[in-house]
Design a protein around this motif. Sequence first.
Motif, PDB file in Angstrom:
ATOM      1  N   GLY A  21       0.764  -1.148  -0.057  1.00 15.52           N
ATOM      2  CA  GLY A  21      -0.095  -0.089   0.141  1.00 15.52           C
ATOM      3  C   GLY A  21       0.753   1.333   0.090  1.00 15.52           C
ATOM      4  N   ILE A  22       1.530   1.498  -0.954  1.00 18.60           N
ATOM      5  CA  ILE A  22       2.368   2.847  -1.217  1.00 18.60           C
ATOM      6  C   ILE A  22       1.576   3.898  -1.546  1.00 18.60           C
ATOM      7  CG2 ILE A  22       4.289   3.524  -2.313  1.00 18.60           C
ATOM      8  CD1 ILE A  22       4.814   1.244  -0.477  1.00 18.60           C
ATOM      9  N   VAL A  23       1.757   5.125  -1.020  1.00 22.00           N
ATOM     10  CA  VAL A  23       0.870   6.270  -1.438  1.00 22.00           C
ATOM     11  C   VAL A  23       1.647   7.301  -2.356  1.00 22.00           C
ATOM     12  CG1 VAL A  23      -0.548   5.954   0.711  1.00 22.00           C
ATOM     13  CG2 VAL A  23       1.353   7.682   0.743  1.00 22.00           C
ATOM     14  N   CYS A  24       2.988   7.337  -2.075  1.00 24.46           N
ATOM     15  CA  CYS A  24       3.805   8.251  -2.832  1.00 24.46           C
ATOM     16  C   CYS A  24       5.082   7.661  -3.180  1.00 24.46           C
ATOM     17  CB  CYS A  24       3.865   9.683  -2.180  1.00 24.46           C
ATOM     18  SG  CYS A  24       4.793   9.641  -0.748  1.00 24.46           S
ATOM     19  N   VAL A  25       5.674   8.255  -4.286  1.00 22.46           N
ATOM     20  CA  VAL A  25       7.122   7.943  -4.625  1.00 22.46           C
ATOM     21  C   VAL A  25       7.905   9.080  -4.814  1.00 22.46           C
ATOM     22  CG1 VAL A  25       8.687   6.718  -6.381  1.00 22.46           C
ATOM     23  CG2 VAL A  25       6.542   5.624  -5.591  1.00 22.46           C
ATOM     24  N   GLN A  26       9.085   9.213  -4.170  1.00 19.12           N
ATOM     25  CA  GLN A  26       9.955  10.353  -4.521  1.00 19.12           C
ATOM     26  C   GLN A  26      11.172   9.964  -5.250  1.00 19.12           C
ATOM     27  OE1 GLN A  26      10.883  12.535  -0.882  1.00 19.12           O
ATOM     28  NE2 GLN A  26       8.823  13.368  -0.701  1.00 19.12           N
ATOM     29  N   ASN A  27      11.386  10.347  -6.336  1.00 22.27           N
ATOM     30  CA  ASN A  27      12.819  10.257  -7.159  1.00 22.27           C
ATOM     31  C   ASN A  27      13.165  11.359  -7.687  1.00 22.27           C
ATOM     32  OD1 ASN A  27      12.278   7.347  -6.645  1.00 22.27           O
ATOM     33  ND2 ASN A  27      12.648   6.708  -8.771  1.00 22.27           N
ATOM     34  N   ALA A  28      14.326  11.503  -7.980  1.00 21.69           N
ATOM     35  CA  ALA A  28      14.847  12.755  -8.721  1.00 21.69           C
ATOM     36  C   ALA A  28      14.569  12.773 -10.130  1.00 21.69           C
ATOM     37  CB  ALA A  28      16.484  12.520  -8.732  1.00 21.69           C
ATOM     38  N   TYR A  29      13.646  13.674 -10.394  1.00 18.52           N
ATOM     39  CA  TYR A  29      12.823  13.642 -11.814  1.00 18.52           C
ATOM     40  C   TYR A  29      12.964  15.169 -12.086  1.00 18.52           C
ATOM     41  CZ  TYR A  29       9.331  12.879 -15.272  1.00 18.52           C
ATOM     42  OH  TYR A  29       8.551  12.781 -16.495  1.00 18.52           O
ATOM     43  N   SER A  30      13.135  15.483 -13.219  1.00 19.16           N
ATOM     44  CA  SER A  30      12.798  16.882 -14.103  1.00 19.16           C
ATOM     45  C   SER A  30      12.674  16.958 -15.607  1.00 19.16           C
ATOM     46  CB  SER A  30      13.864  17.870 -13.714  1.00 19.16           C
ATOM     47  OG  SER A  30      15.349  17.303 -14.239  1.00 19.16           O
ATOM     48  N   LEU A  31      12.258  18.085 -15.995  1.00 14.70           N
ATOM     49  CA  LEU A  31      12.184  18.146 -17.504  1.00 14.70           C
ATOM     50  C   LEU A  31      13.262  17.542 -18.189  1.00 14.70           C
ATOM     51  CD1 LEU A  31      11.094  19.211 -20.059  1.00 14.70           C
ATOM     52  CD2 LEU A  31      11.653  21.647 -19.371  1.00 14.70           C
ATOM     53  N   VAL A  32      14.330  17.678 -17.651  1.00 15.79           N
ATOM     54  CA  VAL A  32      15.945  17.423 -18.335  1.00 15.79           C
ATOM     55  C   VAL A  32      16.402  16.053 -17.871  1.00 15.79           C
ATOM     56  CG1 VAL A  32      16.694  19.476 -18.938  1.00 15.79           C
ATOM     57  CG2 VAL A  32      17.100  18.693 -16.747  1.00 15.79           C
ATOM     58  N   SER A  33      15.521  15.394 -16.904  1.00 11.89           N
ATOM     59  CA  SER A  33      16.058  14.038 -16.549  1.00 11.89           C
ATOM     60  C   SER A  33      14.679  13.181 -16.247  1.00 11.89           C
ATOM     61  CB  SER A  33      17.132  14.166 -14.884  1.00 11.89           C
ATOM     62  OG  SER A  33      18.168  15.059 -15.283  1.00 11.89           O
ATOM     63  N   ARG A  34      14.517  12.530 -17.392  1.00 15.33           N
ATOM     64  CA  ARG A  34      13.067  12.021 -17.297  1.00 15.33           C
ATOM     65  C   ARG A  34      13.280  10.386 -17.461  1.00 15.33           C
ATOM     66  NH1 ARG A  34      12.331  15.986 -20.915  1.00 15.33           N
ATOM     67  NH2 ARG A  34      11.957  14.521 -22.840  1.00 15.33           N
ATOM     68  N   GLU A  35      14.278   9.714 -16.967  1.00 15.23           N
ATOM     69  CA  GLU A  35      14.547   8.464 -17.226  1.00 15.23           C
ATOM     70  C   GLU A  35      13.589   7.351 -16.293  1.00 15.23           C
ATOM     71  OE1 GLU A  35      18.174   9.602 -14.608  1.00 15.23           O
ATOM     72  OE2 GLU A  35      16.818  10.463 -15.896  1.00 15.23           O
ATOM     73  N   ASP A  36      13.043   8.000 -15.443  1.00 20.25           N
ATOM     74  CA  ASP A  36      11.887   7.269 -14.729  1.00 20.25           C
ATOM     75  C   ASP A  36      10.481   7.643 -15.048  1.00 20.25           C
ATOM     76  OD1 ASP A  36      13.973   6.144 -12.987  1.00 20.25           O
ATOM     77  OD2 ASP A  36      13.579   7.732 -11.346  1.00 20.25           O
ATOM     78  N   GLU A  37      10.516   7.554 -16.448  1.00 16.13           N
ATOM     79  CA  GLU A  37       8.947   7.950 -16.910  1.00 16.13           C
ATOM     80  C   GLU A  37       8.238   6.485 -16.679  1.00 16.13           C
ATOM     81  OE1 GLU A  37       6.540  10.804 -18.536  1.00 16.13           O
ATOM     82  OE2 GLU A  37       8.945  10.849 -18.302  1.00 16.13           O
ATOM     83  N   ASP A  38       8.796   5.522 -16.876  1.00 19.33           N
ATOM     84  CA  ASP A  38       7.983   4.041 -16.758  1.00 19.33           C
ATOM     85  C   ASP A  38       7.565   3.861 -15.087  1.00 19.33           C
ATOM     86  OD1 ASP A  38      10.750   3.895 -15.496  1.00 19.33           O
ATOM     87  OD2 ASP A  38      10.828   1.804 -16.619  1.00 19.33           O
ATOM     88  N   ILE A  39       8.425   4.558 -14.111  1.00 23.25           N
ATOM     89  CA  ILE A  39       7.700   4.448 -12.777  1.00 23.25           C
ATOM     90  C   ILE A  39       6.660   5.625 -12.585  1.00 23.25           C
ATOM     91  CG2 ILE A  39       8.622   4.569 -10.533  1.00 23.25           C
ATOM     92  CD1 ILE A  39      11.586   4.239 -11.229  1.00 23.25           C
ATOM     93  N   LEU A  40       6.803   6.591 -13.371  1.00 13.16           N
ATOM     94  CA  LEU A  40       5.885   7.889 -12.964  1.00 13.16           C
ATOM     95  C   LEU A  40       4.644   7.185 -13.447  1.00 13.16           C
ATOM     96  CD1 LEU A  40       6.056  11.480 -14.170  1.00 13.16           C
ATOM     97  CD2 LEU A  40       4.127  10.123 -14.499  1.00 13.16           C
TER      98      LEU A  40
END
Length: 297
Positions: free
Chosen positions: A176-195
């Motif tokens: 039961g996870i309510v949020c994920v905090q990862n480093a992410y920005s317009l210029v660093s979007r390698e976590d698109e699949d997690i988002l």
Amino acid sequence: MTPLTASFAGRTVLRVGYGALQLERLHDRRGEAVALLRRAVELGVDHVDTAEFYGFGFANDVIREVLRPEDDVLVVTKVGAEPHPGGRVPLRLAQRPEQLRAGVEDNLRSLGVDRLAVVNLRRLDTGPGLRPEGDQVVDLDDQLAVMTALRDEGKVGAIGLSSVTLDVLRRALPAGIVCVQNAYSLVSREDEDILGLCAAEGIAWVPFFPLGGAFPGLPKATDEPTVRTVAESLGVTPSQVGLAWLLHHSPNVLLIPGTADAAHLEANMAAGEISFDAATLAALDAIKSRSNDAPIG
């Protein structure tokens, strides 16, 4: 116009909150720190991100002084690291189950509450910064066991994750996870699949380093010519464009920009009201994404 609110931990919050890390810059000017956080609440901030190790307890101390029950502010904290005064890096990992429990107890004590609304488990599997070694390499199941136990005990309301991979998030979903905090920005979007997985599962995506460039060698959204051109055309700052893009990009994005300056705080909040037309959004989307991995120190 993007929606100004979103669901988070069972409640509706304004999509732009406040990250308390920068309060430590006001360590010797406590009155200014108190006034800044009070101003954030006046501007509508209803979720604040913190940690016991921010300013060696200073951020939590200020939060405890400023926030009142009637403010109805959701305070989100984290465990998985602890202060390391005098170290080359003033932070060390605290990933073992007993350390996670101790971290929750420390946050309860410093915030002066008997229940933490949301606690993020910072895993440090990905993104810039430290990596677990030796006895700090701990199985996710062992960590989730103590976090869910703390939730069952009523000390933790909800569990989030930080600095995790797609595989780790998938494994953690049954908890039961309510949020994920990862480093992410317009210029660093390698976590698109997690988002994307978070959006599908109704999990808040709370990017840290939302403008990139936290450490030397990392790309900065504000250095992008397209971002600067858009900012000039709209009469806003490049930082506001970078923040506003995140809000446009996915409806489950919540922001926690940090600052020690009241004017900057107001500018961050105003980013939530910036609109992009289709052509502008397409131009920003076309900016190349680069790696967000970098060591500390």
